[in-house]
Design an enzyme around this catalytic site. Structure first.
Site, mmCIF file in Angstrom:
data_model
loop_
_atom_site.group_PDB
_atom_site.id
_atom_site.type_symbol
_atom_site.label_atom_id
_atom_site.label_comp_id
_atom_site.label_asym_id
_atom_site.label_seq_id
_atom_site.Cartn_x
_atom_site.Cartn_y
_atom_site.Cartn_z
ATOM 1 N N TYR A 252 0.704 -1.123 -0.022
ATOM 2 C CA TYR A 252 0.037 0.005 -0.069
ATOM 3 C C TYR A 252 1.112 1.147 -0.046
ATOM 4 N N THR B 206 2.009 7.100 1.626
ATOM 5 C CA THR B 206 2.913 8.131 1.999
ATOM 6 C C THR B 206 4.150 8.336 1.372
ATOM 7 N N GLN C 259 1.925 -1.187 43.099
ATOM 8 C CA GLN C 259 2.231 -2.187 42.149
ATOM 9 C C GLN C 259 0.687 -2.478 41.511
ATOM 10 N N THR D 299 1.810 6.083 15.127
ATOM 11 C CA THR D 299 2.100 6.929 13.967
ATOM 12 C C THR D 299 1.406 6.342 12.773
ATOM 13 N N GLU E 10 -0.955 4.585 9.973
ATOM 14 C CA GLU E 10 -2.193 4.493 9.739
ATOM 15 C C GLU E 10 -3.098 5.847 10.257
ATOM 16 N N ASP F 72 -1.317 9.410 12.177
ATOM 17 C CA ASP F 72 -0.621 10.013 13.571
ATOM 18 C C ASP F 72 -1.870 10.343 14.499
HETATM 19 C C1 LIG Z 1 -6.020 -9.286 9.968
HETATM 20 C C2 LIG Z 1 -5.672 -8.087 9.294
HETATM 21 C C3 LIG Z 1 -4.570 -7.338 9.764
HETATM 22 C C4 LIG Z 1 -4.276 -5.920 9.060
HETATM 23 C C5 LIG Z 1 -3.144 -5.390 9.584
HETATM 24 C C6 LIG Z 1 -2.565 -4.796 8.543
HETATM 25 C C7 LIG Z 1 -1.145 -4.301 8.521
HETATM 26 C C8 LIG Z 1 -0.922 -3.220 9.725
HETATM 27 C C9 LIG Z 1 0.290 -2.349 9.407
HETATM 28 C C10 LIG Z 1 0.016 -1.016 9.308
HETATM 29 C C11 LIG Z 1 1.113 -0.393 8.505
HETATM 30 C C12 LIG Z 1 0.648 1.079 8.272
HETATM 31 C C13 LIG Z 1 0.035 1.509 6.977
HETATM 32 C C14 LIG Z 1 0.014 2.786 6.780
HETATM 33 O O1 LIG Z 1 0.337 3.629 7.625
HETATM 34 S S1 LIG Z 1 -0.865 3.366 5.594
HETATM 35 C C15 LIG Z 1 -0.709 5.316 5.630
HETATM 36 C C16 LIG Z 1 -1.941 5.725 6.655
HETATM 37 N N1 LIG Z 1 -1.919 7.101 6.408
HETATM 38 C C17 LIG Z 1 -2.637 7.701 7.173
HETATM 39 O O2 LIG Z 1 -3.268 7.247 8.071
HETATM 40 C C18 LIG Z 1 -3.022 9.305 6.778
HETATM 41 C C19 LIG Z 1 -3.659 10.032 7.715
HETATM 42 N N2 LIG Z 1 -4.514 11.203 7.276
HETATM 43 C C20 LIG Z 1 -5.850 11.057 6.739
HETATM 44 O O3 LIG Z 1 -6.288 9.868 6.873
HETATM 45 C C21 LIG Z 1 -6.278 12.294 6.017
HETATM 46 O O4 LIG Z 1 -5.563 12.981 5.236
HETATM 47 C C22 LIG Z 1 -7.075 13.049 7.153
HETATM 48 C C23 LIG Z 1 -8.328 12.361 7.444
HETATM 49 C C24 LIG Z 1 -6.030 13.591 8.226
HETATM 50 C C25 LIG Z 1 -7.548 14.428 6.411
HETATM 51 O O5 LIG Z 1 -8.016 14.186 5.214
HETATM 52 P P1 LIG Z 1 -8.619 15.227 4.459
HETATM 53 O O6 LIG Z 1 -7.681 16.410 4.295
HETATM 54 O O7 LIG Z 1 -8.881 14.642 3.027
HETATM 55 O O8 LIG Z 1 -9.963 15.588 5.027
HETATM 56 P P2 LIG Z 1 -10.655 16.705 5.647
HETATM 57 O O9 LIG Z 1 -9.872 16.938 7.213
HETATM 58 O O10 LIG Z 1 -10.357 17.942 4.885
HETATM 59 O O11 LIG Z 1 -12.026 16.000 5.800
HETATM 60 C C26 LIG Z 1 -12.716 16.085 4.750
HETATM 61 C C27 LIG Z 1 -13.840 15.178 4.822
HETATM 62 O O12 LIG Z 1 -13.619 13.933 4.953
HETATM 63 C C28 LIG Z 1 -13.761 13.131 6.272
HETATM 64 N N3 LIG Z 1 -12.947 11.925 6.078
HETATM 65 C C29 LIG Z 1 -11.380 12.007 6.400
HETATM 66 N N4 LIG Z 1 -11.026 11.106 6.521
HETATM 67 C C30 LIG Z 1 -12.041 10.059 6.402
HETATM 68 C C31 LIG Z 1 -12.268 8.701 6.301
HETATM 69 N N5 LIG Z 1 -11.337 7.763 6.354
HETATM 70 N N6 LIG Z 1 -13.452 7.968 6.059
HETATM 71 C C32 LIG Z 1 -14.578 8.784 5.994
HETATM 72 N N7 LIG Z 1 -14.262 10.147 5.912
HETATM 73 C C33 LIG Z 1 -13.218 10.828 6.162
HETATM 74 C C34 LIG Z 1 -13.766 14.152 7.203
HETATM 75 O O13 LIG Z 1 -14.419 13.600 8.179
HETATM 76 C C35 LIG Z 1 -14.210 15.371 6.570
HETATM 77 O O14 LIG Z 1 -15.782 15.205 6.545
HETATM 78 P P3 LIG Z 1 -16.656 16.366 6.587
HETATM 79 O O15 LIG Z 1 -16.436 16.905 7.896
HETATM 80 O O16 LIG Z 1 -16.272 17.254 5.356
HETATM 81 O O17 LIG Z 1 -18.204 15.888 6.547
HETATM 82 C C1 LIG Z 2 6.482 1.484 10.851
HETATM 83 C C2 LIG Z 2 5.808 2.180 9.718
HETATM 84 C C3 LIG Z 2 5.152 1.785 8.742
HETATM 85 C C4 LIG Z 2 4.302 2.354 7.775
HETATM 86 N N1 LIG Z 2 3.638 1.638 6.777
HETATM 87 C C5 LIG Z 2 3.130 2.465 5.709
HETATM 88 C C6 LIG Z 2 2.539 1.885 4.612
HETATM 89 O O1 LIG Z 2 2.652 0.663 4.824
HETATM 90 N N2 LIG Z 2 2.194 2.713 3.414
HETATM 91 C C7 LIG Z 2 1.930 3.669 3.834
HETATM 92 O O2 LIG Z 2 1.656 4.360 2.693
HETATM 93 N N3 LIG Z 2 2.526 4.707 4.798
HETATM 94 C C8 LIG Z 2 2.987 3.853 5.891
HETATM 95 N N4 LIG Z 2 3.646 4.602 6.903
HETATM 96 C C9 LIG Z 2 3.577 6.101 7.082
HETATM 97 C C10 LIG Z 2 2.517 6.632 8.171
HETATM 98 O O3 LIG Z 2 1.315 6.036 7.613
HETATM 99 C C11 LIG Z 2 2.902 7.967 8.132
HETATM 100 O O4 LIG Z 2 4.068 7.926 8.767
HETATM 101 C C12 LIG Z 2 1.906 8.357 9.075
HETATM 102 O O5 LIG Z 2 0.618 8.576 8.576
HETATM 103 C C13 LIG Z 2 2.267 9.922 9.718
HETATM 104 O O6 LIG Z 2 2.481 10.857 8.824
HETATM 105 P P1 LIG Z 2 3.620 11.548 8.797
HETATM 106 O O7 LIG Z 2 4.943 10.837 8.700
HETATM 107 O O8 LIG Z 2 3.511 12.551 7.599
HETATM 108 O O9 LIG Z 2 3.710 12.488 10.106
HETATM 109 P P2 LIG Z 2 3.563 14.136 10.322
HETATM 110 O O10 LIG Z 2 2.304 14.506 10.002
HETATM 111 O O11 LIG Z 2 4.605 14.890 9.384
HETATM 112 O O12 LIG Z 2 3.970 14.111 11.938
HETATM 113 C C14 LIG Z 2 4.724 14.880 12.386
HETATM 114 C C15 LIG Z 2 4.271 15.684 13.720
HETATM 115 O O13 LIG Z 2 3.432 16.438 13.278
HETATM 116 C C16 LIG Z 2 1.879 16.534 13.874
HETATM 117 N N5 LIG Z 2 1.017 16.973 12.929
HETATM 118 C C17 LIG Z 2 1.023 16.648 11.442
HETATM 119 N N6 LIG Z 2 -0.068 17.450 11.069
HETATM 120 C C18 LIG Z 2 -0.744 17.928 12.043
HETATM 121 C C19 LIG Z 2 -1.816 18.789 12.025
HETATM 122 N N7 LIG Z 2 -2.808 18.944 11.178
HETATM 123 N N8 LIG Z 2 -2.229 19.333 13.550
HETATM 124 C C20 LIG Z 2 -1.453 19.135 14.600
HETATM 125 N N9 LIG Z 2 -0.406 18.356 14.592
HETATM 126 C C21 LIG Z 2 -0.039 17.847 13.342
HETATM 127 C C22 LIG Z 2 1.848 15.163 14.416
HETATM 128 O O14 LIG Z 2 1.080 15.136 15.498
HETATM 129 C C23 LIG Z 2 3.285 14.791 14.394
HETATM 130 O O15 LIG Z 2 3.476 14.969 15.887
HETATM 131 C C24 LIG Z 2 4.240 3.633 7.722
HETATM 132 C C25 LIG Z 2 5.007 4.291 9.058
HETATM 133 C C26 LIG Z 2 5.683 3.618 9.924
HETATM 134 C C27 LIG Z 2 6.249 4.220 11.013
#
Ligand SMILES: CCCCCCCCCCCCCC(=O)SCCNC(=O)CCNC(=O)[C@H](O)C(C)(C)COP(=O)(O)OP(=O)(O)OC[C@H]1O[C@@H](n2cnc3c(N)ncnc32)[C@H](O)[C@@H]1OP(=O)(O)O
Ligand SMILES: Cc1cc2nc3c(=O)[nH]c(=O)nc-3n(C[C@H](O)[C@H](O)[C@H](O)COP(=O)(O)OP(=O)(O)OC[C@H]3O[C@@H](n4cnc5c(N)ncnc54)[C@H](O)[C@@H]3O)c2cc1C
Length: 664
Positions: free
Chosen positions: A135, A138, A330, A422, A424, A426
């Site tokens: 996936y 980032t 404890q 961090t 999925e 932060d």
């Molecule tokens: C058994 C299985 C095991 C599985 C294990 C797997 C392996 C695990 C290993 C893992 C490895 C790690 C793998 C990895 O790390 S993969 C990479 C993961 N990356 C992230 O998680 C990035 C985090 N950032 C975001 O999600 C977005 O950019 C955010 C949300 C911060 C802002 O976003 P954006 O700037 O676009 O949005 P907005 O703030 O203008 O808001 C616009 C509107 O959208 C709505 N909205 C936002 N988000 C969602 C959402 N998700 N569903 C539905 N709605 C959503 C929001 O409420 C708002 O609604 P409204 O107020 O307008 O109504």
């Molecule tokens: C072990 C590991 C595995 C990962 N696996 C994957 C993967 O498989 N696929 C993938 O695509 N990505 C993956 N990632 C990336 C991961 O999803 C991102 O690192 C994560 O979403 C955080 O984003 P960033 O690194 O840009 O942090 P940043 O956003 O740069 O965060 C830095 C600091 O800024 C603060 N900050 C940022 N924005 C704001 C805001 N709007 N308001 C206030 N504070 C803010 C945060 O709280 C944090 O303290 C992985 C990361 C790690 C560490």
């Protein structure tokens, strides 16, 4: 000869039916039986040995991971394991691997954002692992701000292809697990450009490596990003970097459930919300909440078992010293964590239900519960992982010096666990999403729109804003309705106070930025309320087994009252309770700890973890800690020789300098 059990006496003290509690923990008898069988299968297989893991070099660790993943796949095929059993097997192998991303994100992304034709083409190959995917979202420059991603996918109507390109250094994909060395394919998130117009970020299936020679395809630069925190731990994963130099893919490799690009290059937005592009993250956040309860339970199991074996001070007349678990300090550090493990387990179960429900609705084009699902998954992912990460470190301290030994299992568990705060999303960024959702809900209160789901309590804001807690004695805090009302009143009062402060800003976004630390606290209060209320709801169910429900009631009260004690400032400042009522809650909490004490070992036995999975000498089932620690020390490579390597070059010259000095 009967096996030695240093915990036998502790186990005899238990006041509930352990087998029934194991079933409650597992979710059902069927889950229990499946997970027990698969855990034993993994534990008894020498290929899955992991006790030497932290000693391996990065290359050896990575090869060991490939070997385990291949062996796991062979076992899955040979034994014809179901998808559920296969997931269990991979989780009991307990070594982060590319397969986590293949099964956990690549396949779900195609399922959630692909069309049925795309499902037909890609999923069978992915299910058979004829292709392996990751996936890739980032980038070096952007993770949290998904809309800020820079990779481009420009449609070329001449050839009916997309041209994928990394225009800047910061647009390099950076972090995706499984990307660095393994994946043949990726779901790549890139800005879609048609006819010179930017349509924002969308997903594309891209082949990265040749299926025969594993070499990167033309235009693709790919590699590992380097060592991460700790030894062993997440270094088994090949988190990668990726750059595109005008790489061409056919148009039908854009995931087109949410939006489409026609043969002519016309961009068509379907009537599904664009946020579905974020759907895979919602799915994974939900799984992370269940995983939090597993990791927390693991740390708590180690610390509890060790605390019952470890003795310090207080020997009387030559008798044994006090077990450290009997110290009230404890208990006050450990038992809330034990209660939290159960609380997160039940909220994880509920969240799974919520996710299944929203998925079914989405299939029927009902998008009404999506904002709630996003807020709950984001908030609970954030809260449970932050608590668990801190708790693992607290458990290390609860084990004193021996907790710092690698073979306590806690250092590696900590190192492998902390990135969940961090990845999925932060945790702070996610809590701010919850806060936005709450502020929106508050702003609509006067409009006649009734809040539903986890914000339904806000519909009773009028009552909750002025209600007074009726606790007069410590035991009054045991009433579920009293606890629930205190948490609801605190959450609603904090939300409304923040909304009022926001109203003082002429630009709401400026206000949101200025008040964001307070908004984070509001979101936490709301999430804690969800966990408390789901634990209370669990207790409404019919729970069989002698004493089982009673223990869960005790744990639920511990969970709620320790939060109340910890956040007393919030509760008192918002006027929900008086300082005296806060003191009564603390008094009740101490009484509850005394009730947990005789059941503590059995409550962690209920997790049913094998010694293999726990990977801890301090937490082993039989409690034979000292002998195992002593034996283990001799296995360290430093003890292979009596005199260490380097003695002649570095130690001897120092030790002999007095001879030279004396000669001068
Ligand atoms: C058994 C299985 C095991 C599985 C294990 C797997 C392996 C695990 C290993 C893992 C490895 C790690 C793998 C990895 O790390 S993969 C990479 C993961 N990356 C992230 O998680 C990035 C985090 N950032 C975001 O999600 C977005 O950019 C955010 C949300 C911060 C802002 O976003 P954006 O700037 O676009 O949005 P907005 O703030 O203008 O808001 C616009 C509107 O959208 C709505 N909205 C936002 N988000 C969602 C959402 N998700 N569903 C539905 N709605 C959503 C929001 O409420 C708002 O609604 P409204 O107020 O307008 O109504
Ligand atoms: C072990 C590991 C595995 C990962 N696996 C994957 C993967 O498989 N696929 C993938 O695509 N990505 C993956 N990632 C990336 C991961 O999803 C991102 O690192 C994560 O979403 C955080 O984003 P960033 O690194 O840009 O942090 P940043 O956003 O740069 O965060 C830095 C600091 O800024 C603060 N900050 C940022 N924005 C704001 C805001 N709007 N308001 C206030 N504070 C803010 C945060 O709280 C944090 O303290 C992985 C990361 C790690 C560490």
């Amino acid at each position: 000869m009967e096996a030695l059990d240093y915990h036998a006496e502790e186990r005899r003290k238990a006041e509930f039916n352990l087998d029934e509690m194991k079933i409650v923990w597992a979710g059902s008898r069927r889950n229990y039986e499946l997970s027990d069988r698969v855990a034993r299968l993994v534990a008894s297989d020498p290929v899955f040995r992991k006790d030497n893991r932290t000693m391996l070099t990065r290359k050896d660790l990575f090869k060991d991971t490939l070997r385990k993943a291949a062996h796991a796949w062979k076992r899955i095929i040979d034994l014809r394991l179901s998808e559920e059993e296969a997931n269990m097997l991979r989780s009991y192998v307990d070594q982060p691997a590319f397969t986590d991303l293949h099964w956990g994100m690549f396949i779900p992304a195609i399922k959630g954002q692909g069309t049925s034709e795309q499902h037909e083409k890609w999923l069978p190959m992915a299910y058979k692992m004829q292709i392996i995917g990751c996936y890739a979202q980032t980038e070096l420059g952007h993770g949290s701000n998904v809309q800020g991603l820079e990779t481009t996918a420009t449609f070329d109507p001449q050839t009916d292809e997309f041209d994928l390109h990394s225009p800047t250094l910061t647009s390099s994909k950076w972090w995706p697990g499984g990307l660095g060395k393994v994946s043949t394919h990726a779901v790549v998130y890139a800005r879609l450009i048609t006819g010179g117009q930017d349509h924002g970020v969308h997903g594309f299936i891209v082949q990265l490596r040749g299926l025969d020679d594993h070499l990167p395809l033309p235009g693709i630069t790919v590699g590992d990003i380097g060592m991460k925190f700790g030894s062993g731990a997440y270094n088994s994963m090949d988190n990668g970097l990726l750059r595109f130099d005008h790489v061409r893919i056919p148009r039908n490799q854009m995931l087109m459930r949410v939006s489409q690009v026609t043969r002519e290059g016309k961009f068509v937005q379907s009537d599904v919300p664009r946020q579905l592009v974020y759907g895979t993250m919602v799915y994974v956040r939900q799984t992370i909440v269940s995983d939090a309860s597993c990791a927390l339970a693991r740390a708590v199991c180690i610390a509890t078992r060790y605390s019952a074996v470890r003795r310090q001070f207080g020997s009387q007349n030559g008798g044994p010293e006090i077990q450290v678990i009997d110290y009230k300090t404890q208990q006050s550090r450990l038992f809330p964590l034990l209660a939290s493990a159960y609380a997160f387990r039940f909220v994880g179960e509920w969240l799974k239900w919520l996710y299944t429900d929203v998925t079914q609705r989405l299939q029927a084009n009902d998008f009404s519960t999506l904002p709630e699902a996003h807020a709950c998954t984001a908030g609970l992912k954030s809260m449970t992982t932050s608590v668990t990460a801190d708790a693992i470190e607290e458990c290390r301290k609860l084990c004193g010096g021996h907790g710092y030994l690698s073979n306590s299992g806690l250092p590696e568990l900590f190192a492998v666990y902390i990135p969940t705060c961090t990845y999925e999303g932060d945790n702070v960024v996610l809590l701010l999403q919850v806060a936005r959702f709450l502020m929106k809900t508050v702003s609509q209160l006067g409009s006649g729109k009734k809040p539903v789901g986890t914000t339904a309590y806000m519909g009773r804001a009028e009552h909750l804003m002025q209600c007074r807690c009726e606790v007069e004695m410590a035991q009054d805090w045991l009433k579920p309705s009293t606890i629930l009302e205190a948490f609801e009143a605190r959450a609603v009062r904090m939300s409304i106070a923040c909304a009022k402060s926001l109203g003082k800003f002429s630009n709401p976004e400026d206000g949101f930025a200025e008040l964001s630390p307070d908004l984070v606290e509001v979101a936490i209060a709301h999430c804690q309320l969800i966990v408390v209320s789901k634990f209370l709801e669990k207790l409404q169910q019919d729970i069989p087994g002698k004493g089982v429900k009673r223990q869960l009631e005790i744990l639920c009260n511990v969970y709620a009252l320790h939060l109340l004690h910890k956040h007393l400032g919030d509760f008192v400042a918002t006027g929900c309770i008086t300082p005296n009522q806060g003191a009564l809650a603390n008094e009740q909490l101490r009484l509850l700890y005394a009730q947990v004490r005789p059941n503590a070992i059995a409550l962690v036995d209920a997790f049913n973890y094998t010694d293999h999975y726990l990977g801890s000498i301090l937490g082993c089932y039989d409690g034979n800690v000292y002998q195992k620690l002593y034996q283990e020390a001799w296995k360290d490579p430093l003890n292979d020789t009596v005199v260490p390597d380097g003695y002649l070059e570095y130690l001897r010259p120092i030790l002999k300098q007095h001879i030279r000095t004396a000669r001068l």
